[in-house]
Design an enzyme around this catalytic site. Structure first.
Site, mmCIF file in Angstrom:
data_model
loop_
_atom_site.group_PDB
_atom_site.id
_atom_site.type_symbol
_atom_site.label_atom_id
_atom_site.label_comp_id
_atom_site.label_asym_id
_atom_site.label_seq_id
_atom_site.Cartn_x
_atom_site.Cartn_y
_atom_site.Cartn_z
ATOM 1 C CG HIS A 254 0.527 1.792 12.892
ATOM 2 N ND1 HIS A 254 -0.901 1.643 12.527
ATOM 3 C CD2 HIS A 254 1.026 1.849 11.342
ATOM 4 C CE1 HIS A 254 -1.035 1.126 11.442
ATOM 5 N NE2 HIS A 254 -0.057 0.983 10.697
ATOM 6 C CG ASP B 242 -2.554 3.969 2.941
ATOM 7 O OD1 ASP B 242 -2.065 2.974 2.347
ATOM 8 O OD2 ASP B 242 -3.540 4.221 3.846
ATOM 9 C CG ASP C 112 2.629 -0.326 7.764
ATOM 10 O OD1 ASP C 112 2.374 -0.983 6.776
ATOM 11 O OD2 ASP C 112 1.764 -0.279 8.806
ATOM 12 C CG ASP D 197 1.155 -4.197 4.635
ATOM 13 O OD1 ASP D 197 1.872 -3.379 5.510
ATOM 14 O OD2 ASP D 197 -0.245 -3.977 4.563
ATOM 15 C CG HIS E 179 -0.358 -0.055 2.617
ATOM 16 N ND1 HIS E 179 -0.137 1.305 3.355
ATOM 17 C CD2 HIS E 179 -0.295 -1.173 3.259
ATOM 18 C CE1 HIS E 179 0.629 0.773 4.531
ATOM 19 N NE2 HIS E 179 0.261 -0.568 4.481
ATOM 20 C CD GLU F 155 -3.412 -1.721 5.019
ATOM 21 O OE1 GLU F 155 -3.216 -2.789 5.153
ATOM 22 O OE2 GLU F 155 -2.811 -0.802 5.401
ATOM 23 C CD GLU F 156 -1.443 1.689 7.371
ATOM 24 O OE1 GLU F 156 -2.237 1.206 8.478
ATOM 25 O OE2 GLU F 156 -0.103 1.524 7.457
#
Length: 373
Positions: A347, A80, A108, A166, A78, A141-142
């Site tokens: 994150h 984003d 990520d 991922d 992804h 995706e997030e």
């Protein structure tokens, strides 16, 4: 075996993480990838997923044509990132890359995206044979797998198997199980009244909703199932009996029957509490994505294992508590597993990736193209 250009890969990663690409704002990232992939001879089509969900870029569906007699495989990552993810300043250390401590790093999933670019370059430079390869680079995706869930699936060719890059964990880990998720949205109704003059005339929606939640099994239900209340909003003033509360919740499970049972338990609790308070509630349930569940002997898992072993690593399977685009692809009939690429503390502002893991992730992508020949 299957060497890549380590310095070029690191430079690509450093450049990509500095491109702002929060969810629904992937335009600059999509443009950079489109340009580079087209220069490498890859066909790139952008779908309309972004338009459907209020974003400024769609998914990139990219095709590198190869031997049509070989399986067509798909790689997905992804574009984003999560917040705080603006103006990232990566720090290249002796053995790893970090942020400067004020933002995430964005490994990520830009570690996966960088690996894909390096994989294509390596196939070209080393003249390695391969089947047709589809690159599915997703937006959003997030934020609930928005890109894959709203993809223009008719733009994808027939895919034999897919591989998401991922997941956290060491190189060699293959996610073969991941939960399905249902989102539960509730509006609990009440009745307005003055809280000091005549509270008896009102029905407090906060009380009713709180009663329902107090009766629920939440958190870790068992090793396969979880549930959570994500937000709870209601009321404007302390002197008014609250007449409306909105709640967003979720349930997840590796087993669909357990997922449905947990969701129904939560819905029943809201409806029972509303009845006890002589009021009503509106409940909607949406299946966000299907579960992922592959036997270790399945072709897609064994293909991943073969590629991992070719690099000298010992493969193993693991279950994940989170969903990924692999869940959506499986739900669309494309057997897909998710592979660990070594990023850590995602994150958070402490996120990092080791240089060796960045390199081995790209090598694994190359190995995967050869494992199906």
């Amino acid at each position: 075996m299957y060497q890549v250009n380590r310095e070029r890969l690191i430079q690509t990663f450093l450049e990509l993480v500095q491109i702002n690409s929060l969810s629904r704002d992937e335009r600059n990232m999509a443009d950079r990838l489109t340009r580079e992939l087209q220069e490498l001879g890859v066909e790139v089509v952008e779908d309309t997923a972004g338009e459907k969900v209020g974003g400024n870029a769609g998914n990139l569906i990219c095709t590198l044509k190869g031997d049509a007699s070989k399986p067509t495989i798909l790689f997905t990552c992804h574009m984003d990132t999560v917040a705080p993810g603006l103006n990232i300043k990566p720090q290249l250390l002796e053995d790893r890359i970090t942020s400067d401590g004020t933002t995430i790093l964005g490994a990520d999933d830009k570690a996966g995206v960088s690996g894909i670019l390096e994989m294509v370059r390596t196939l070209k430079e080393q003249n390695l044979q391969h089947g047709t390869i589809v690159l599915f680079l997703t937006m959003g995706e997030e934020t609930g797998l928005l890109g894959s869930r709203h993809a223009d699936w008719e733009k994808l060719p027939k895919i034999d198997m897919g591989f998401a890059f991922d997941s956290n964990g060491p190189i060699g880990k293959v996610v073969t199980q991941a939960p399905a998720q249902e989102r539960i949205e509730v509006t609990m109704h009440g009745k307005l009244a003055h809280a000091g003059v005549n509270p008896e005339a009102g029905i407090n929606a906060i009380n009713a909703a709180s009663l329902a939640i107090s009766r629920m099994k939440l958190g870790r239900i068992n090793e396969r199932t979880t549930a959570n209340i994500g937000n709870f909003h209601g009321g404007d003033a302390t002197n008014v009996v609250c007449d409306k509360v909105t709640i967003a919740a979720e349930s997840r499970s590796l087993v669909l029957e357990e997922l449905e049972a947990q969701t129904q338990h939560m819905v029943d609790a809201f409806q029972a509490a509303a009845a006890e308070y002589n009021t009503t509630c509106d409940v909607t349930v949406q299946r966000m994505y299907s579960n992922l569940n592959h036997d270790v002997e399945s072709e897609v898992v064994q293909t991943a294992f073969k590629a991992v072993r070719s690099l000298g690593f010992e493969p193993s399977t693991m279950a994940s508590g989170g969903g990924s685009d692999a869940n959506v692809l499986n739900g669309m009939g494309i057997p897909t597993v998710n592979l660990a690429i070594g990023y850590e503390k995602i994150h958070t502002v402490s996120e990092f990736i080791r240089l060796n893991d960045l390199e081995n992730g790209a090598r694994l992508l190359v190995a995967m193209t050869q494992a199906v020949l």
